[in-house]
Write a protein that holds these residues in place. Structure first.
Motif, PDB file in Angstrom:
ATOM      1  N   TYR A  12       4.904  74.713  22.704  1.00 17.59           N
ATOM      2  CA  TYR A  12       5.919  74.572  21.668  1.00 17.59           C
ATOM      3  C   TYR A  12       6.288  73.099  21.553  1.00 17.59           C
ATOM      4  N   ARG A  13       7.004  72.736  20.503  1.00 17.37           N
ATOM      5  CA  ARG A  13       7.514  71.370  20.349  1.00 17.37           C
ATOM      6  C   ARG A  13       8.975  71.351  20.802  1.00 17.37           C
ATOM      7  N   ASN A  14       9.317  70.429  21.684  1.00 17.29           N
ATOM      8  CA  ASN A  14      10.704  70.344  22.138  1.00 17.29           C
ATOM      9  C   ASN A  14      11.548  69.520  21.166  1.00 17.29           C
ATOM     10  N   LEU A  19       4.834  67.882  22.432  1.00 18.67           N
ATOM     11  CA  LEU A  19       4.106  69.136  22.534  1.00 18.67           C
ATOM     12  C   LEU A  19       4.096  69.562  24.000  1.00 18.67           C
ATOM     13  N   MET A  20       4.769  70.677  24.306  1.00 19.97           N
ATOM     14  CA  MET A  20       4.942  71.131  25.684  1.00 19.97           C
ATOM     15  C   MET A  20       4.042  72.336  25.955  1.00 19.97           C
ATOM     16  N   SER A  21       3.245  72.273  27.027  1.00 17.90           N
ATOM     17  CA  SER A  21       2.313  73.344  27.363  1.00 17.90           C
ATOM     18  C   SER A  21       2.576  73.860  28.770  1.00 17.90           C
ATOM     19  N   THR A  22       2.341  75.154  28.957  1.00 23.90           N
ATOM     20  CA  THR A  22       2.571  75.797  30.249  1.00 23.90           C
ATOM     21  C   THR A  22       1.466  75.448  31.236  1.00 23.90           C
ATOM     22  N   VAL A  23       1.848  74.984  32.421  1.00 18.47           N
ATOM     23  CA  VAL A  23       0.894  74.702  33.498  1.00 18.47           C
ATOM     24  C   VAL A  23       1.343  75.445  34.750  1.00 18.47           C
ATOM     25  N   LYS A  24       0.375  75.723  35.637  1.00 17.27           N
ATOM     26  CA  LYS A  24       0.679  76.403  36.894  1.00 17.27           C
ATOM     27  C   LYS A  24      -0.199  75.829  37.997  1.00 17.27           C
ATOM     28  N   LYS A 128       1.196  73.800  13.479  1.00 18.96           N
ATOM     29  CA  LYS A 128       2.436  73.073  13.205  1.00 18.96           C
ATOM     30  C   LYS A 128       3.570  73.496  14.120  1.00 18.96           C
ATOM     31  N   ASP A 129       3.596  74.783  14.509  1.00 21.37           N
ATOM     32  CA  ASP A 129       4.670  75.278  15.386  1.00 21.37           C
ATOM     33  C   ASP A 129       4.444  74.912  16.857  1.00 21.37           C
ATOM     34  N   GLY A 130       3.326  74.227  17.145  1.00 20.01           N
ATOM     35  CA  GLY A 130       3.039  73.817  18.512  1.00 20.01           C
ATOM     36  C   GLY A 130       2.061  74.713  19.241  1.00 20.01           C
ATOM     37  N   THR A 131       1.656  75.835  18.648  1.00 26.31           N
ATOM     38  CA  THR A 131       0.699  76.734  19.278  1.00 26.31           C
ATOM     39  C   THR A 131      -0.646  76.028  19.479  1.00 26.31           C
ATOM     40  N   LEU A 132      -1.230  76.193  20.672  1.00 25.37           N
ATOM     41  CA  LEU A 132      -2.526  75.591  20.981  1.00 25.37           C
ATOM     42  C   LEU A 132      -3.591  76.677  21.120  1.00 25.37           C
ATOM     43  N   LYS A 133      -4.706  76.487  20.431  1.00 30.01           N
ATOM     44  CA  LYS A 133      -5.836  77.398  20.575  1.00 30.01           C
ATOM     45  C   LYS A 133      -7.059  76.607  21.005  1.00 30.01           C
ATOM     46  N   VAL A 134      -7.764  77.127  22.012  1.00 26.84           N
ATOM     47  CA  VAL A 134      -8.983  76.496  22.509  1.00 26.84           C
ATOM     48  C   VAL A 134     -10.127  77.492  22.337  1.00 26.84           C
ATOM     49  N   LEU A 164      -9.278  51.949   8.108  1.00 24.86           N
ATOM     50  CA  LEU A 164      -8.509  51.562   9.292  1.00 24.86           C
ATOM     51  C   LEU A 164      -8.957  52.367  10.498  1.00 24.86           C
ATOM     52  N   LEU A 165      -8.782  51.781  11.679  1.00 23.59           N
ATOM     53  CA  LEU A 165      -9.043  52.470  12.939  1.00 23.59           C
ATOM     54  C   LEU A 165      -7.740  52.535  13.727  1.00 23.59           C
ATOM     55  N   LEU A 166      -7.319  53.754  14.063  1.00 19.17           N
ATOM     56  CA  LEU A 166      -6.068  53.945  14.789  1.00 19.17           C
ATOM     57  C   LEU A 166      -6.298  54.779  16.037  1.00 19.17           C
ATOM     58  N   THR A 167      -5.607  54.422  17.118  1.00 14.50           N
ATOM     59  CA  THR A 167      -5.624  55.279  18.293  1.00 14.50           C
ATOM     60  C   THR A 167      -4.880  56.568  17.956  1.00 14.50           C
ATOM     61  N   PHE A 168      -5.064  57.582  18.787  1.00 14.78           N
ATOM     62  CA  PHE A 168      -4.616  58.943  18.476  1.00 14.78           C
ATOM     63  C   PHE A 168      -3.790  59.464  19.638  1.00 14.78           C
ATOM     64  N   ASP A 169      -2.534  59.840  19.369  1.00 10.66           N
ATOM     65  CA  ASP A 169      -1.613  60.093  20.475  1.00 10.66           C
ATOM     66  C   ASP A 169      -0.697  61.277  20.172  1.00 10.66           C
ATOM     67  N   THR A 170      -1.027  62.448  20.740  1.00  5.40           N
ATOM     68  CA  THR A 170      -0.165  63.620  20.544  1.00  5.40           C
ATOM     69  C   THR A 170       1.155  63.486  21.287  1.00  5.40           C
ATOM     70  N   GLY A 171       1.282  62.471  22.152  1.00  5.46           N
ATOM     71  CA  GLY A 171       2.541  62.238  22.859  1.00  5.46           C
ATOM     72  C   GLY A 171       3.491  61.329  22.112  1.00  5.46           C
ATOM     73  N   ALA A 172       3.038  60.760  20.988  1.00  6.16           N
ATOM     74  CA  ALA A 172       3.875  59.843  20.206  1.00  6.16           C
ATOM     75  C   ALA A 172       4.595  60.603  19.104  1.00  6.16           C
ATOM     76  N   ASN A 173       5.896  60.385  18.997  1.00  3.07           N
ATOM     77  CA  ASN A 173       6.686  61.053  17.971  1.00  3.07           C
ATOM     78  C   ASN A 173       6.367  60.506  16.585  1.00  3.07           C
ATOM     79  N   LYS A 174       6.231  59.180  16.496  1.00  2.00           N
ATOM     80  CA  LYS A 174       6.022  58.515  15.210  1.00  2.00           C
ATOM     81  C   LYS A 174       4.718  57.716  15.204  1.00  2.00           C
ATOM     82  N   SER A 175       4.067  57.662  14.052  1.00  2.39           N
ATOM     83  CA  SER A 175       2.913  56.789  13.868  1.00  2.39           C
ATOM     84  C   SER A 175       3.406  55.359  13.654  1.00  2.39           C
ATOM     85  N   GLU A 176       2.556  54.398  14.018  1.00  2.00           N
ATOM     86  CA  GLU A 176       2.907  52.984  13.866  1.00  2.00           C
ATOM     87  C   GLU A 176       1.671  52.195  13.473  1.00  2.00           C
TER      88      GLU A 176
END
Length: 271
Positions: A12-14, A19-24, A128-134, A164-176
């Motif tokens: 889910y998105r906090n 993007l928060m994922s369950t780990v064990k 969009k809701d944060g669901t991850l499918k692999v 343009l070439l941009l790095t890709f970051d699912t941990g970043a809230n905003k693009s820059e």
């Protein structure tokens, strides 16, 4: 990685759009940030001990999006589940708790799932809701709009007449957009942008950075086009975007219903 079928990872998105994922690990279950921008998975010192990881002393110093350098240790998880997917021998950077804690906003990070783990998944579909499918079998497309620089994914983006070439970051809230972009488009940025100072956070803390804010930034990635209401153009150079035009974050990804990230055929696309 042990991947035997199509899998959905509870995520889910906090409130900070992470993007928060369950780990064990063993009997300990928690939620870690799912972060393609983290070149190694990361964990706080106290949580590494709680999970019973093997911790090794090291002389590793790491930088972050804030340019603050942090002294770290290393740890290894013999086994780690991300959702129902089993990973073995997962390497973590171990950071002091204070470097993953942000008291001013009452926020504490226990851990981050980094690029080496994400890359092993082959293909990830993020809704969009944060669901991850692999998917067990990654799809094939003739886009080929992504490459790797070491452990850093870089994406091709078109904007007006620019490639343009941009790095890709699912941990970043905003693009820059980076200082490199600013120097190539200085007249246009200064003419159309508004100079502002804003805070930027990462491992190590929060800093103030200066930049121009551009309105209505149009772009095309893969088969889709859209307009970002605003984007910052940074005046300070950061190591992770030094040779690139910027960094893509969640504000772009959440403009679409689903994002596909495919490391088998090296593409990113949206639905």
């Amino acid at each position: 990685i042990h991947k035997e079928k199509d899998t959905e990872i509870p995520s889910y998105r906090n409130q900070y759009n992470h993007l928060m994922s369950t780990v064990k690990c063993g009997k300990i279950q928690d939620e870690f940030i799912f972060d393609t921008g983290a070149e190694l998975s990361t964990i706080s010192s106290s949580f590494a001990k709680k999970m019973g990881l093997k911790i090794y002393e090291s002389d590793v110093k790491v930088g972050s999006s804030t340019s603050i350098t942090v002294q770290t240790k290393l740890a290894v998880a013999d086994s780690l589940y991300v959702g129902d997917i089993l990973f073995e021998n997962v390497v973590f950077l171990v950071l002091p708790d204070e470097h993953l804690s942000f008291p001013s906003i009452n926020y504490e990070i226990h851990g981050i799932i980094g690029f080496p783990v994400i890359h092993q998944m082959g293909e990830i579909r993020i809704r969009k809701d944060g669901t991850l499918k692999v998917p067990f079998a990654p799809q094939s497309k003739q886009l080929e709009n992504m490459f790797l620089e070491g452990l850093r994914p870089v994406v091709q983006l078109f904007s007006d007449n620019d490639t343009l070439l941009l790095t890709f970051d699912t941990g970043a809230n905003k693009s820059e957009l980076s200082k490199r972009y600013y120097e190539a488009h200085k007249d246009e940025v200064e003419r159309n942008g508004k100079l502002q100072t804003a805070q930027q956070g990462g491992a190590g803390g929060i800093i103030d950075i200066e930049g121009y804010v551009l309105k209505n930034f149009s772009y095309t990635i893969g088969t889709r086009s859209n307009v970002l209401p605003e984007i910052r153009v940074l005046l300070e150079e950061f190591e992770f975007t030094k040779h690139y035009d910027g960094n893509l974050g969640q504000d772009v990804f959440t403009q679409f219903n689903e994002m596909t990230l495919n490391f088998n055929h090296m593409f990113i696309d949206f639905e």
